[in-house]
Design a protein around this motif. Structure first.
Motif, mmCIF file in Angstrom:
data_model
loop_
_atom_site.group_PDB
_atom_site.id
_atom_site.type_symbol
_atom_site.label_atom_id
_atom_site.label_comp_id
_atom_site.label_asym_id
_atom_site.label_seq_id
_atom_site.Cartn_x
_atom_site.Cartn_y
_atom_site.Cartn_z
ATOM 1 N N LEU A 58 -4.519 -15.945 0.956
ATOM 2 C CA LEU A 58 -3.340 -15.601 1.752
ATOM 3 C C LEU A 58 -2.261 -16.658 1.615
ATOM 4 C CD1 LEU A 58 -4.367 -14.110 5.177
ATOM 5 C CD2 LEU A 58 -3.252 -13.023 3.256
ATOM 6 N N ILE A 59 -2.658 -17.898 1.427
ATOM 7 C CA ILE A 59 -1.661 -18.966 1.332
ATOM 8 C C ILE A 59 -1.028 -18.972 -0.051
ATOM 9 C CG2 ILE A 59 -1.368 -21.467 1.293
ATOM 10 C CD1 ILE A 59 -3.462 -21.586 3.544
ATOM 11 N N ILE A 60 -1.831 -18.877 -1.090
ATOM 12 C CA ILE A 60 -1.287 -19.044 -2.444
ATOM 13 C C ILE A 60 -0.944 -17.720 -3.113
ATOM 14 C CG2 ILE A 60 -1.718 -20.127 -4.681
ATOM 15 C CD1 ILE A 60 -3.071 -22.279 -3.279
ATOM 16 N N ARG A 61 -1.683 -16.667 -2.798
ATOM 17 C CA ARG A 61 -1.359 -15.317 -3.266
ATOM 18 C C ARG A 61 -1.297 -15.171 -4.775
ATOM 19 N NH1 ARG A 61 3.024 -13.107 1.155
ATOM 20 N NH2 ARG A 61 1.606 -13.305 2.913
ATOM 21 N N ALA A 164 -8.981 -15.307 9.807
ATOM 22 C CA ALA A 164 -8.262 -15.856 8.662
ATOM 23 C C ALA A 164 -6.818 -15.385 8.667
ATOM 24 C CB ALA A 164 -8.949 -15.445 7.361
ATOM 25 N N TYR A 165 -6.618 -14.113 8.978
ATOM 26 C CA TYR A 165 -5.271 -13.554 8.969
ATOM 27 C C TYR A 165 -4.381 -14.272 9.983
ATOM 28 C CZ TYR A 165 -1.565 -10.069 9.102
ATOM 29 O OH TYR A 165 -0.356 -9.437 9.038
ATOM 30 N N ALA A 170 -0.353 -18.421 11.714
ATOM 31 C CA ALA A 170 0.021 -19.636 12.436
ATOM 32 C C ALA A 170 0.484 -20.714 11.457
ATOM 33 C CB ALA A 170 -1.165 -20.144 13.259
ATOM 34 N N LEU A 171 -0.162 -20.757 10.299
ATOM 35 C CA LEU A 171 0.227 -21.753 9.286
ATOM 36 C C LEU A 171 1.619 -21.459 8.754
ATOM 37 C CD1 LEU A 171 -2.852 -22.506 7.037
ATOM 38 C CD2 LEU A 171 -1.487 -24.146 8.301
ATOM 39 N N GLU A 172 1.944 -20.162 8.641
ATOM 40 C CA GLU A 172 3.274 -19.790 8.139
ATOM 41 C C GLU A 172 4.366 -20.361 9.030
ATOM 42 O OE1 GLU A 172 3.150 -15.564 7.786
ATOM 43 O OE2 GLU A 172 2.090 -15.660 5.862
ATOM 44 N N LYS A 173 4.101 -20.385 10.329
ATOM 45 C CA LYS A 173 5.099 -20.905 11.265
ATOM 46 C C LYS A 173 5.387 -22.382 11.028
ATOM 47 C CE LYS A 173 4.229 -17.639 14.939
ATOM 48 N NZ LYS A 173 3.148 -17.471 15.896
ATOM 49 N N LYS B 190 -8.172 -22.687 15.932
ATOM 50 C CA LYS B 190 -6.742 -22.729 15.661
ATOM 51 C C LYS B 190 -6.175 -24.129 15.933
ATOM 52 C CE LYS B 190 -2.765 -20.045 16.927
ATOM 53 N NZ LYS B 190 -2.265 -18.910 17.711
ATOM 54 N N TYR B 191 -6.540 -24.708 17.054
ATOM 55 C CA TYR B 191 -5.990 -26.015 17.417
ATOM 56 C C TYR B 191 -6.360 -27.089 16.408
ATOM 57 C CZ TYR B 191 -4.170 -24.787 22.020
ATOM 58 O OH TYR B 191 -3.435 -24.272 23.038
ATOM 59 N N TYR B 192 -7.568 -26.954 15.845
ATOM 60 C CA TYR B 192 -7.971 -27.953 14.871
ATOM 61 C C TYR B 192 -7.480 -27.622 13.474
ATOM 62 C CZ TYR B 192 -10.854 -30.761 17.928
ATOM 63 O OH TYR B 192 -11.285 -31.597 18.906
ATOM 64 N N SER B 193 -7.699 -26.372 13.050
ATOM 65 C CA SER B 193 -7.489 -26.105 11.630
ATOM 66 C C SER B 193 -6.014 -25.988 11.260
ATOM 67 C CB SER B 193 -8.256 -24.858 11.217
ATOM 68 O OG SER B 193 -7.933 -23.803 12.068
ATOM 69 N N VAL B 194 -5.147 -25.510 12.171
ATOM 70 C CA VAL B 194 -3.742 -25.374 11.783
ATOM 71 C C VAL B 194 -3.112 -26.724 11.433
ATOM 72 C CG1 VAL B 194 -1.455 -24.664 12.549
ATOM 73 C CG2 VAL B 194 -3.394 -23.179 12.921
ATOM 74 N N PRO B 195 -3.157 -27.709 12.338
ATOM 75 C CA PRO B 195 -2.565 -29.001 11.932
ATOM 76 C C PRO B 195 -3.262 -29.648 10.745
ATOM 77 C CG PRO B 195 -3.540 -29.157 14.126
ATOM 78 C CD PRO B 195 -3.617 -27.734 13.729
ATOM 79 N N ILE B 196 -4.596 -29.549 10.703
ATOM 80 C CA ILE B 196 -5.324 -30.197 9.601
ATOM 81 C C ILE B 196 -4.965 -29.539 8.277
ATOM 82 C CG2 ILE B 196 -7.621 -30.622 8.640
ATOM 83 C CD1 ILE B 196 -7.379 -32.269 11.009
#
Lengths: 196, 265
Positions: A58-61, A164-165, A170-173, B190-196
């Motif tokens: 999902l990140i690298i696609r 994962a989705y 959340a990572l996209e933000k 979420k709290y751990y893996s997003v920042p890491i």
């Protein structure tokens, strides 16, 4: 050639995978503790071991990322002395292939949640196939085997699919995904807009 | 391989790392097709000997490393023993029915888990990761960009560990309490893996650009700082494994003491 993996893609994938391999390593004792109850409760958390593949994809696609991530995570867990030892590598391979095949079916163009769930099922099928030889699961009483398959699939869909989705959402933000994703049409259009 | 315990290097360290891995993978696949429980028993004993005598670690550490093996055994054993198919009934209680066949099949699976654990530990304890990746590049033509990525990623791990530690304290200071159950699990994830993950991706991206600038993505014909090759240790290792397997086959055919020999029909 646009879809070929560059060093950046590979390094980012491997780093994600190595982070996951630490999680995998910690996951082992948890899984074992649950398995002592005997009724396959442990299978509910099995899906965690497929998560590197879907998150990295999902990140690298790009094609090949899911397989590479799963292999790298397995390799990482193996190098840290993961308790399953040598079997990790082959499980990593079949699980990664399971995910990769599903993404390939959608020509690596579809990043919807249902594709992830399908990938989770693909990885589950891969791991079950190896379990026929490794764990003799076909020698279990039928209801027990059904329970195992049901629990593993359900757990995989929740963890590898949904978690994962939303994790990548959340990572996209945070904006990091823009660093590593390949550029697409909208990016070029945005540049054109700016030029005007 | 584990962190950095300095141990005395034995001849197993001199075996070509990727060749060693290749042999272990063959062994893995071969063992999957062996369903004789005596073979597994004797093979476990053989691995015990290699593990304790040839890895060069102090016995105390070796014992600590194998401490989870009991749980591994139990976790592979229990489902099969309690719910496996079989003819000769020993005990029945509700859904649980233990038969002779399923019991020994369970033991077989438990031993299998232990054997693969041993193989993994023997590899991990006698191989330096850096040398492993160098030998995959030099002997097996793995692309340097893959091998160097792995090496770089392993280098980043201590930073990740430190970040987890800082994050834990930061969450504590802010008084974060995770709810119980699946939502709590997701929140924790979420709290751990997003920042890491975000931090790791940024760092990996920066390092990758630097590595590309230094031509780490070139072809396999580059020069290498470490040279890895084959030696007579590889032959010894091959012979050790082959001899061990042959002895196990011999013992399996001549010294049997359990009522069940083959665990699947």
């Amino acid at each position: 050639m646009k879809n070929k993996l560059t060093l950046t893609d590979i390094l980012v994938t491997v780093v994600i995978a190595v982070v996951f391999s630490v999680i995998y390593k910690i996951w082992g004792p948890l899984y074992n503790t649950l398995s002592i109850f005997g009724l396959h409760i442990d299978q509910l958390v099995y899906g965690m071991w497929f998560m590197a593949a879907t998150v990295a994809f999902l990140i690298i696609r790009k094609p090949g990322v899911a397989l590479l991530a799963e292999l790298a995570a397995a390799q990482g867990e193996f190098l840290f002395g993961g308790q399953w030892g040598i079997s990790l590598l082959l499980y990593g391979l079949v699980q990664g292939l399971g995910c990769e095949l599903i993404f390939a079916l959608f020509r690596y163009k579809n990043y919807q949640i249902f594709v992830l769930c399908l990938a989770a099922i693909g990885a589950t099928i891969g791991s079950l196939w190896l379990d026929i030889y490794y764990g003799y699961i076909t020698e279990l009483v039928w209801w027990n085997l059904a329970l195992l398959i049901l629990f593993r699939t359900a757990g995989a869909i929740v963890i590898t699919g949904f978690f994962a989705y939303y994790l990548v959402k959340a990572l996209e933000k945070t904006g990091v995904t823009n660093l590593v994703r390949p550029v697409n049409e909208t990016h070029y259009k945005a540049l054109d807009e700016e030029a005007r | 391989m584990f962190l950095d315990f300095s141990n005395k290097s034995t001849w197993l360290n001199q075996v070509n790392p990727s060749f060693k891995l290749l042999l272990f993978v063959f062994l893995f696949v071969g063992l999957l097709f062996i369903d004789n429980i005596h073979f597994y028993l004797y093979f476990t004993i053989g691995l015990l000997i290699i593990y304790f005598l040839m890895t060069g670690f102090p016995i105390k550490w070796l014992l600590i490393f194998i401490s989870p093996f009991f749980i591994i055994f139990l976790s592979s054993f229990i489902s099969m023993a309690l719910f496996g198919e079989g003819e000769t009934l020993w005990y029945r209680f509700g859904m649980i029915h233990i038969t002779q066949e399923s019991f020994f099949r369970g033991i077989h699976l438990g031993l299998r888990g232990i054997i693969f654990g041993f193989l993994g530990l023997i590899f991990a304890l006698t191989t330096k990761p850096v040398m492993f990746f160098y030998s995959t590049m030099q002997q097996y033509r793995l692309k340097p960009k893959l091998a160097y990525s792995f090496m770089a990623a392993i280098r980043l791990l201590p930073m990740v560990a430190e970040e987890v530690y800082v994050l834990k304290q930061a969450l504590k200071v802010r008084g974060v309490i995770f709810p119980k159950g699946i939502s709590g699990f997701y929140q924790r994830l979420k709290y751990y893996s997003v920042p890491i993950l975000a931090q790791s991706i940024r760092r990996a991206h920066r390092i990758a650009i630097a590595m590309e600038a230094k031509q780490f993505d070139g072809n396999a014909k580059r020069t290498y700082y470490y040279q890895s090759g084959y030696s007579y240790h590889d032959i010894w290792f091959c012979l050790l494994l082959l001899g061990g397997i042959m002895i196990c086959f011999f013992l399996q055919n001549n010294f049997t003491f359990l009522p069940v020999e083959r665990v699947i029909n």
